[in-house]
Design an enzyme around this catalytic site. Structure first.
Site, PDB file in Angstrom:
ATOM      1  N   ASP A 179       0.842  -1.196   0.000  1.00  0.00           N
ATOM      2  CA  ASP A 179       0.000   0.000   0.000  1.00  0.00           C
ATOM      3  C   ASP A 179       0.876   1.245   0.000  1.00  0.00           C
ATOM      4  O   ASP A 179       1.325   1.700   1.050  1.00  0.00           O
ATOM      5  CB  ASP A 179      -0.925  -0.025   1.223  1.00  0.00           C
ATOM      6  CG  ASP A 179      -1.867   1.173   1.247  1.00  0.00           C
ATOM      7  OD1 ASP A 179      -1.930   1.904   0.237  1.00  0.00           O
ATOM      8  OD2 ASP A 179      -2.548   1.362   2.279  1.00  0.00           O
ATOM      9  N   LYS A 195       1.847   7.874   0.341  1.00  0.00           N
ATOM     10  CA  LYS A 195       2.148   7.993   1.766  1.00  0.00           C
ATOM     11  C   LYS A 195       3.503   8.655   1.955  1.00  0.00           C
ATOM     12  O   LYS A 195       4.402   8.458   1.140  1.00  0.00           O
ATOM     13  CB  LYS A 195       2.191   6.590   2.402  1.00  0.00           C
ATOM     14  CG  LYS A 195       0.845   5.926   2.600  1.00  0.00           C
ATOM     15  CD  LYS A 195       1.020   4.562   3.255  1.00  0.00           C
ATOM     16  CE  LYS A 195      -0.294   3.799   3.347  1.00  0.00           C
ATOM     17  NZ  LYS A 195      -1.225   4.341   4.339  1.00  0.00           N
ATOM     18  N   ASP A 231      -0.043  -5.220   4.414  1.00  0.00           N
ATOM     19  CA  ASP A 231      -1.430  -4.815   4.167  1.00  0.00           C
ATOM     20  C   ASP A 231      -2.267  -5.928   3.510  1.00  0.00           C
ATOM     21  O   ASP A 231      -3.435  -5.735   3.206  1.00  0.00           O
ATOM     22  CB  ASP A 231      -1.438  -3.533   3.314  1.00  0.00           C
ATOM     23  CG  ASP A 231      -2.589  -2.611   3.657  1.00  0.00           C
ATOM     24  OD1 ASP A 231      -3.168  -2.755   4.747  1.00  0.00           O
ATOM     25  OD2 ASP A 231      -2.925  -1.751   2.819  1.00  0.00           O
ATOM     26  N   ASP A 255      -5.618   6.489  -0.845  1.00  0.00           N
ATOM     27  CA  ASP A 255      -5.033   5.687   0.230  1.00  0.00           C
ATOM     28  C   ASP A 255      -6.110   4.966   1.060  1.00  0.00           C
ATOM     29  O   ASP A 255      -5.794   4.100   1.860  1.00  0.00           O
ATOM     30  CB  ASP A 255      -4.166   6.585   1.123  1.00  0.00           C
ATOM     31  CG  ASP A 255      -3.208   5.804   1.988  1.00  0.00           C
ATOM     32  OD1 ASP A 255      -3.050   4.582   1.761  1.00  0.00           O
ATOM     33  OD2 ASP A 255      -2.610   6.411   2.894  1.00  0.00           O
ATOM     34  N   ARG A 258     -11.150  -0.312   1.672  1.00  0.00           N
ATOM     35  CA  ARG A 258     -12.626  -0.325   1.627  1.00  0.00           C
ATOM     36  C   ARG A 258     -13.124  -0.427   0.191  1.00  0.00           C
ATOM     37  O   ARG A 258     -14.211  -0.934  -0.049  1.00  0.00           O
ATOM     38  CB  ARG A 258     -13.177   0.900   2.367  1.00  0.00           C
ATOM     39  CG  ARG A 258     -12.769   2.231   1.794  1.00  0.00           C
ATOM     40  CD  ARG A 258     -12.954   3.369   2.794  1.00  0.00           C
ATOM     41  NE  ARG A 258     -11.919   3.364   3.836  1.00  0.00           N
ATOM     42  CZ  ARG A 258     -11.873   4.193   4.857  1.00  0.00           C
ATOM     43  NH1 ARG A 258     -12.812   5.110   5.025  1.00  0.00           N
ATOM     44  NH2 ARG A 258     -10.909   4.127   5.742  1.00  0.00           N
TER      45      ARG A 258
HETATM   46  N1  BES Z   1      -3.375   0.111   5.014  1.00  0.00           N
HETATM   47  C1  BES Z   1      -3.767   1.363   5.561  1.00  0.00           C
HETATM   48  C2  BES Z   1      -4.072   1.293   7.055  1.00  0.00           C
HETATM   49  C3  BES Z   1      -2.897   1.007   7.944  1.00  0.00           C
HETATM   50  C4  BES Z   1      -2.154   2.033   8.488  1.00  0.00           C
HETATM   51  C5  BES Z   1      -2.566  -0.287   8.277  1.00  0.00           C
HETATM   52  C6  BES Z   1      -1.096   1.775   9.308  1.00  0.00           C
HETATM   53  C7  BES Z   1      -1.487  -0.560   9.116  1.00  0.00           C
HETATM   54  C8  BES Z   1      -0.759   0.461   9.635  1.00  0.00           C
HETATM   55  C9  BES Z   1      -5.025   1.868   4.854  1.00  0.00           C
HETATM   56  O1  BES Z   1      -5.153   1.502   3.532  1.00  0.00           O
HETATM   57  C10 BES Z   1      -4.964   3.351   4.879  1.00  0.00           C
HETATM   58  O2  BES Z   1      -4.094   3.895   4.274  1.00  0.00           O
HETATM   59  N2  BES Z   1      -5.928   3.962   5.555  1.00  0.00           N
HETATM   60  C11 BES Z   1      -6.018   5.371   5.648  1.00  0.00           C
HETATM   61  C12 BES Z   1      -7.474   5.744   5.494  1.00  0.00           C
HETATM   62  C13 BES Z   1      -7.708   7.221   5.297  1.00  0.00           C
HETATM   63  C14 BES Z   1      -7.063   7.710   4.028  1.00  0.00           C
HETATM   64  C15 BES Z   1      -9.194   7.452   5.280  1.00  0.00           C
HETATM   65  C16 BES Z   1      -5.471   5.799   7.007  1.00  0.00           C
HETATM   66  O3  BES Z   1      -5.655   5.070   7.988  1.00  0.00           O
HETATM   67  O4  BES Z   1      -4.839   6.835   7.082  1.00  0.00           O
HETATM   68 ZN    ZN Z   2      -4.205  -0.241   2.987  1.00  0.00          ZN
HETATM   69 MN    MN Z   3      -4.109   2.871   2.213  1.00  0.00          MN
END
Ligand code: BES
Ligand code: ZN
Ligand code: MN
Length: 507
Positions: free
Chosen positions: A274, A281, A292, A351, A355
């Site tokens: 990811d 990121k 992920d 990101d 979902r």
């Molecule tokens: N894979 C990430 C979530 C994640 C973060 C898992 C840290 C493990 C450690 C997910 O896809 C993500 O990036 N989520 C975003 C959502 C936001 C953009 C609404 C997040 O948590 O910042």
């Molecule tokens: Zn993710």
């Molecule tokens: Mn993500």
């Protein structure tokens, strides 16, 4: 490699390089059939030696002593469990950690055989077979080592045979077999998740899934982007679009021979890496993103287990496997996509990709299998780490019965869970003027983990449903020795207990 064998208590007569014994804070063995007095017969200064080395049997203490047993040199490892409250299964957690400390000592000394005097099971309010179950799983977790990319370590692996002294042979033998398989399933999922994204691509994991299906008689369906487009899986295709690796959608089906059995679908997020996509990121957030796909790894590994243990329910494992990359073909912020159930989504943040792929996975599960229950397992939000830290998987559902079952099983298995609310007030956070919903969650609402679940809720119409956010628990959990470094296999102990004993939890 670790082999576990059962033996009758007491274990002192068994020839072995090492013996592991658990003590309470009175410096007494908690295995009635293996009192310290037996060791004292050949090592008269034993108690003085323990005291000199400040071993008082307190929880967290350990001491390895080299003496003699049966006139042979023996390493005797003492593990403190402290003041045990009788009948509390919570105390199992200190047993798991103490056991891991003992196993780490064996490994450091490169010992090849050890005999473990298991504590009296009634201390934990369990039968001896139940206690053995927990101990065997913890043993597998403790001895996992990700050395696949360390050629020197691979040349000289540590192999050990553990003799576990327990009562009641028939029940214990079945418990050992089941727990061995669960432990191996956990470590298989961990190995896949620990493998870096340049090696563990969607194609490679889908091939592993196919091998499991063939080995254990599961029906398998594996397809890529073309078929996904045909099925209208706009979420899956939007995330898959940016990567040069082919995305794969994997379905494994375990069918019981029991008539009229319920069907449970397991949906696991499989983002092999990811980057965040076009909303890339920052450096601080990108490392660890090989993990992920932990949800998908757990689902595929568990399906192999169900094929072997054959529970009396139908279980379908569904995993969307993709890589979230920025490129000229990647989805953009502001793009609007249509998911498999016809709902439109404005991509506000590339990101929030988990979902998007899960939306179609939930639709696919409902459309083709009409499951009674859908459980999804996903490293969905960073927010869950802030709310619950690394020790608790978040449980989100409107089904109180499912929630209470998963909370209770979390306590009993050590795969801890905590419920977060899922009120409709949060639905406002994903409203947009230009589509049915958007994927980012308005910052005014906070509660990122809840908002993520709220989004997924749009894609479940008929089934009972629970969402597990394992972003805090799936990898890099600090401070728990048997959980170790890297991938943890979070939610496998939880869900195998729930599904293998579904009859006990169904109402
Ligand atoms: N894979 C990430 C979530 C994640 C973060 C898992 C840290 C493990 C450690 C997910 O896809 C993500 O990036 N989520 C975003 C959502 C936001 C953009 C609404 C997040 O948590 O910042
Ligand atoms: Zn993710
Ligand atoms: Mn993500």
């Amino acid at each position: 490699m670790i082999t576990i064998q059962l033996t009758k208590s007491p274990c002192w007569q068994q020839p072995s390089e090492a013996y592991i014994i658990f003590c309470d804070d009175k410096l007494a063995s908690v295995t009635p059939t293996a009192p310290l007095s037996t060791i004292e017969q050949e090592n008269s200064a034993l108690i003085e030696i323990l005291k000199r080395n400040r071993f008082e049997g307190k929880c967290g203490q350990s001491f390895a002593f080299t003496g003699t047993l049966n006139a042979k040199l023996a390493t005797i490892i003492f593990i403190g469990l402290g003041a045990l409250k009788r009948g509390h299964h919570h105390e199992l957690e200190s047993l798991r950690r103490g056991l891991c400390t003992a196993l780490q000592t064996l490994k450091k000394l490169r010992l090849k055989t050890a005999c473990i005097a298991l504590p009296e099971s009634t201390l934990y309010g369990l039968t001896s077979a139940q206690l053995l179950h927990h101990v065997v799983i913890a043993t597998h977790m403790s001895t996992y080592d990700f050395i696949d990319f360390k050629p020197e370590a691979l040349k000289d692996p540590w192999t050990v045979t553990l003799l576990m002294a327990t009562e009641n042979t028939a029940d214990a033998a079945t418990a050992l077999e089941t727990a061995n398989l669960i432990g191996q399933t956990i470590n298989k999922a961990r190995r896949w998740a620990d493998s870096p994204a340049n090696v563990m691509t969607p194609t490679v994991l889908s091939e592993e899934a196919k091998k499991i299906a063939i080995a254990h008689n599961l029906k398998h369906t594996i397809f890529g982007r073309e078929k996904a487009l045909e099925l209208g899986m706009g979420g899956f295709c939007a995330v898959d679009a940016g990567s040069d690796q082919d995305g794969k959608f994997v379905v494994l089906e375990y069918k019981t021979t029991v008539a009229n059995a319920p069907t449970i679908a397991l949906c696991g997020k499989g983002v092999h890496f990811d980057t965040g996509g076009i909303n890339i990121k920052p450096t601080s957030g990108i490392s660890g993103m090989k993990f992920d796909m932990s949800g998908a790894a757990s689902v595929i590994a568990m399906m192999g287990l169900f094929g072997q243990l054959k529970p009396a329910i139908n279980i379908i494992g569904l995993t969307p496997l993709v890589e979230n990359m920025p490129s000229g073909k990647a989805s953009r912020p502001d793009d609007i996509i249509t998911c498999m159930n016809g709902k439109t989504v404005e991509i506000r943040n590339t990101d929030a990709e988990g979902r998007l792929i899960l939306s179609d996975t939930l639709c696919y599960a409902e459309k083709f299998y009409s499951p009674d229950i859908i459980i999804d397992i996903a490293t969905l939000t960073g927010a869950v780490q802030h709310g619950l830290g690394h020790f608790y998987t978040a449980v989100l559902t409107k089904d109180d019965q499912l929630a209470s079952a998963l909370l209770a099983i979390g306590k009993a298995t050590g795969d801890r869970t905590w419920q977060l609310p899922l009120d409709d007030d949060f639905k406002e956070a994903i409203k947009t003027d230009v589509a049915d919903i958007h994927n980012n969650g308005s910052s005014a609402y906070y509660g990122g983990t809840i908002v993520g679940a709220c989004f997924l809720q749009n894609f479940v119409e008929k089934s009972r449903w629970v969402h597990l956010d394992i972003a805090g628990t799936a990898h890099d959990v600090p401070g728990i020795n048997y959980v170790g470094k890297g991938a943890t296999g979070a939610s496998i102990r939880l869900l195998t207990e729930f599904l293998l004993n579904y009859g006990q939890y169904k109402d």
